[in-house]
Motif scaffolding. Structure first.
Motif, PDB file in Angstrom:
ATOM      1  N   ARG A 119      41.707  38.869  23.755  1.00 57.64           N
ATOM      2  CA  ARG A 119      41.570  37.449  23.415  1.00 57.64           C
ATOM      3  C   ARG A 119      42.890  36.684  23.571  1.00 57.64           C
ATOM      4  O   ARG A 119      43.255  35.865  22.739  1.00 57.64           O
ATOM      5  CB  ARG A 119      41.022  37.307  22.003  1.00 57.64           C
ATOM      6  N   HIS A 121      43.519  34.328  25.418  1.00 58.54           N
ATOM      7  CA  HIS A 121      43.307  32.889  25.584  1.00 58.54           C
ATOM      8  C   HIS A 121      43.440  32.134  24.269  1.00 58.54           C
ATOM      9  O   HIS A 121      43.575  30.909  24.256  1.00 58.54           O
ATOM     10  CB  HIS A 121      41.929  32.625  26.196  1.00 58.54           C
ATOM     11  N   SER A 147      31.668  44.534  30.515  1.00 55.90           N
ATOM     12  CA  SER A 147      31.767  43.321  29.712  1.00 55.90           C
ATOM     13  C   SER A 147      31.843  43.641  28.221  1.00 55.90           C
ATOM     14  O   SER A 147      31.273  44.636  27.759  1.00 55.90           O
ATOM     15  CB  SER A 147      30.554  42.417  29.967  1.00 55.90           C
ATOM     16  N   GLY A 463      29.235  33.678  33.364  1.00 59.79           N
ATOM     17  CA  GLY A 463      30.438  34.380  32.924  1.00 59.79           C
ATOM     18  C   GLY A 463      30.236  35.829  32.574  1.00 59.79           C
ATOM     19  O   GLY A 463      31.136  36.478  32.031  1.00 59.79           O
ATOM     20  N   SER A 465      28.605  37.238  30.269  1.00 56.08           N
ATOM     21  CA  SER A 465      28.722  37.464  28.824  1.00 56.08           C
ATOM     22  C   SER A 465      30.169  37.650  28.377  1.00 56.08           C
ATOM     23  O   SER A 465      30.460  38.459  27.495  1.00 56.08           O
ATOM     24  CB  SER A 465      27.880  38.673  28.405  1.00 56.08           C
ATOM     25  N   GLY A 466      31.063  36.894  28.985  1.00 53.57           N
ATOM     26  CA  GLY A 466      32.463  36.969  28.561  1.00 53.57           C
ATOM     27  C   GLY A 466      33.247  38.079  29.225  1.00 53.57           C
ATOM     28  O   GLY A 466      34.202  38.605  28.629  1.00 53.57           O
ATOM     29  N   ARG A 468      35.925  40.156  30.924  1.00 57.30           N
ATOM     30  CA  ARG A 468      37.371  40.017  31.061  1.00 57.30           C
ATOM     31  C   ARG A 468      37.796  40.350  32.491  1.00 57.30           C
ATOM     32  O   ARG A 468      37.062  41.012  33.230  1.00 57.30           O
ATOM     33  CB  ARG A 468      38.120  40.946  30.132  1.00 57.30           C
ATOM     34  N   THR A 478      43.022  28.692  26.558  1.00 58.54           N
ATOM     35  CA  THR A 478      41.905  27.766  26.729  1.00 58.54           C
ATOM     36  C   THR A 478      41.566  27.184  25.364  1.00 58.54           C
ATOM     37  O   THR A 478      42.208  27.493  24.357  1.00 58.54           O
ATOM     38  CB  THR A 478      40.674  28.479  27.314  1.00 58.54           C
ATOM     39  N   LYS A 482      35.990  27.223  21.772  1.00 57.48           N
ATOM     40  CA  LYS A 482      34.886  27.572  22.646  1.00 57.48           C
ATOM     41  C   LYS A 482      34.618  29.075  22.570  1.00 57.48           C
ATOM     42  O   LYS A 482      35.467  29.889  22.928  1.00 57.48           O
ATOM     43  CB  LYS A 482      35.202  27.173  24.088  1.00 57.48           C
ATOM     44  N   VAL A 484      33.429  32.689  23.515  1.00 57.30           N
ATOM     45  CA  VAL A 484      33.357  33.406  24.777  1.00 57.30           C
ATOM     46  C   VAL A 484      32.272  34.457  24.681  1.00 57.30           C
ATOM     47  O   VAL A 484      32.190  35.201  23.713  1.00 57.30           O
ATOM     48  CB  VAL A 484      34.708  34.072  25.106  1.00 57.30           C
ATOM     49  N   GLY A 485      31.424  34.533  25.700  1.00 56.75           N
ATOM     50  CA  GLY A 485      30.354  35.524  25.693  1.00 56.75           C
ATOM     51  C   GLY A 485      29.310  35.208  24.652  1.00 56.75           C
ATOM     52  O   GLY A 485      28.993  34.050  24.391  1.00 56.75           O
TER      53      GLY A 485
END
Length: 487
Positions: A119, A121, A147, A463, A465-466, A468, A478, A482, A484-485
């Protein structure tokens, strides 16, 4: 104090709970030295809200998250588990996943070594990714291609000693050995698995390869996906339905992740023993929520079924502490909010007034356990009286009722059974009395009426499901709010 959490581990996934396949010899033995709570649940079976309940001793209503708010700090001024122990003179350290914001917020821990599942971001440096860099593998954590929120799997792609489960164990054991000998210790060890990405060590997958694996459950009420409540259909349609052979291998891979963690726990126990601390150490092990693992065509968490909301909860007291007991199973209704008051109670420390939970070794019992997940059309609410569980889906005003004494696998929905109408009405009143905030719009004259069920429209999963990517150079920041996944 050794407080261990595992991520996305269903309560039934223990040998001592009667699971036919998974090997958990260490957890089974810890249960035999203390108490296993057989009615333990996440108040909100989603990662961040669940961990906030652990760390504050409060329900989602108290700490403010029943959705998944990655940019929501801990409630200002509310005592945390770590801060309360620190203020009482304990040295406090956390190793592994905290899932807080800001990411390097120590929430009362004096020392934190993070493994936050990529994480970056959100800002802040991840200690596990620093470790990989030091070992000559910068940015390689997710080059296995799996994922964080899907159910494809493969074996781990780097040397065994670089697996995140091994690193968390090593870092925790070294933290214990580096303790201040003049102060008591509080160590929080938070494993990131068996939460996806599903990347077990090859040696652990091999031990399950030739075994028959338990088949996923399929209840009659789940056989027609179009007839499911809206919130359940959203979950059903989000994940690809794996064919039987792939689903069986996925479950083997998850069991491999579990057994790997179980064996690594032996190193922590051994370290405590060799340091002369084991007999004076309280051990609590729990999960943040479970995983459907394909049961009824469903995956992951967010739902109030046993596989998703039920968590393992094992408590072993200091040697000779009769308050915990030895080899006990306790059927009282407990939640993650009960962890903080329980640990403080066992250490003879005052419990902050902000705590809503109850000590699991105290005399108080709750008559009703309330669970909640998400808001709006995706919302699910639940009450449990120790035997019967009523699940309510406001979208469409849909109910499910299960008798868990007779049907722990939730194969028979009794909500429409005239013989159980009184039980449904009683639990419905209990549920209505616990609604708050925007949920109160779903009441009319005190009765549950819910909301109109919207048309189900699924957005394309662009995406993955997030998923990486390459994490070196470090990924750019970012919007932290928001999600992610799939959370």
């Amino acid at each position: 104090m050794l407080f261990v959490t595992v991520d996305q581990w269903p309560a039934r996934l223990l040998g001592i709970a009667g699971h036919p396949t998974v090997e958990t010899p260490t957890l089974d033995q810890i249960a035999r030295t203390g108490t296993r709570f057989t009615n333990a649940y996440a108040e909100c079976p989603i990662c961040i809200p669940a961990r906030r309940s652990m760390m504050t001793g409060t329900s989602p209503r108290g700490h403010g998250d029943r959705v998944f708010q990655p940019a929501l700090p801990m409630p200002e001024g509310m005592p945390t588990l770590a801060r309360t122990f620190r203020d009482a003179g304990y040295q406090t350290a956390a190793i592994g996943k905290l899932h807080v914001y800001p990411q390097r917020d120590r929430i009362g821990f004096e020392e934190v070594l993070l493994a936050e599942e990529g994480r970056g971001h959100l800002g802040g440096m991840d200690d596990y990714e620093l470790f990989l860099t030091d070992k000559g593998q910068p940015g390689q954590q997710f080059m296995h291609g799996m994922s964080n929120n899907e159910y494809s799997w493969r074996t781990w792609h780097l040397p065994e000693e670089l697996h995140v489960t091994n690193w968390i164990t090593f870092a925790a054991a070294r933290t214990i050995k580096r303790r201040d000998p003049t102060r008591p210790g509080f160590w929080h060890v938070s494993y990131t698995h068996p939460h996806p990405p599903i990347v077990p060590l090859a040696s652990y997958f091999e031990r399950y390869r030739a075994r028959d694996v338990d088949a996923p459950l399929m209840a009659d009420w789940a056989r027609d996906p179009a007839a499911l409540p809206y919130a359940v259909r959203v979950a059903h349609n989000y994940w690809e339905q794996l064919p039987p052979a792939q689903l069986a291998d996925m479950r083997r891979a998850v069991y491999a992740l579990c057994t790997h963690i179980d064996h690594q726990l032996r190193i922590l126990i051994g370290t405590l023993r060799e340091e002369g601390l084991l007999d004076d150490t309280i051990i609590l092990i729990c999960g943040d929520h479970g995983d459907m693992l394909g049961d009824n065509g469903l995956y992951a968490k967010r739902l109030m079924y046993e596989a998703s909301a039920g968590v393992p909860m094992l408590l072993s007291g200091a040697a000779g502490d009769g308050r915990v007991g030895t080899g006990v199973t306790d059927g009282r209704l407990v939640g993650l909010q009960d962890i903080m008051p329980t640990l403080l109670d066992l250490c003879g420390l005052p419990i902050p007034e902000s705590c809503e939970g109850l000590s699991m070794v105290g005399e108080q019992r709750r008559e009703i356990f309330y669970g909640e997940s998400l808001e709006g059309a995706k919302a699910t609410r639940m009450v449990h009286d120790g035997r019967y569980k009523l699940i309510w889906y406001p979208a469409g005003n849909h109910f499910q009722l299960f008798d868990l004494d007779e049907d722990l696998q939730e194969m028979r929905d009794l909500a429409g059974d005239p013989g159980h109408a009184g039980i449904r009405a009683r639990l419905g009143e209990a549920l209505a009395a616990r609604l708050y905030g925007e949920d109160e719009a779903w009441l009319q004259d005190g009765k549950l009426v819910g909301m109109t069920e919207p048309e189900l429209v699924m957005a394309p999963n662009r995406g993955l499901s997030g998923q990486r990517g390459l994490h070196y150079p470090p990924i750019p920041p970012t919007d932290p709010a928001k999600a992610v996944g799939s959370g």
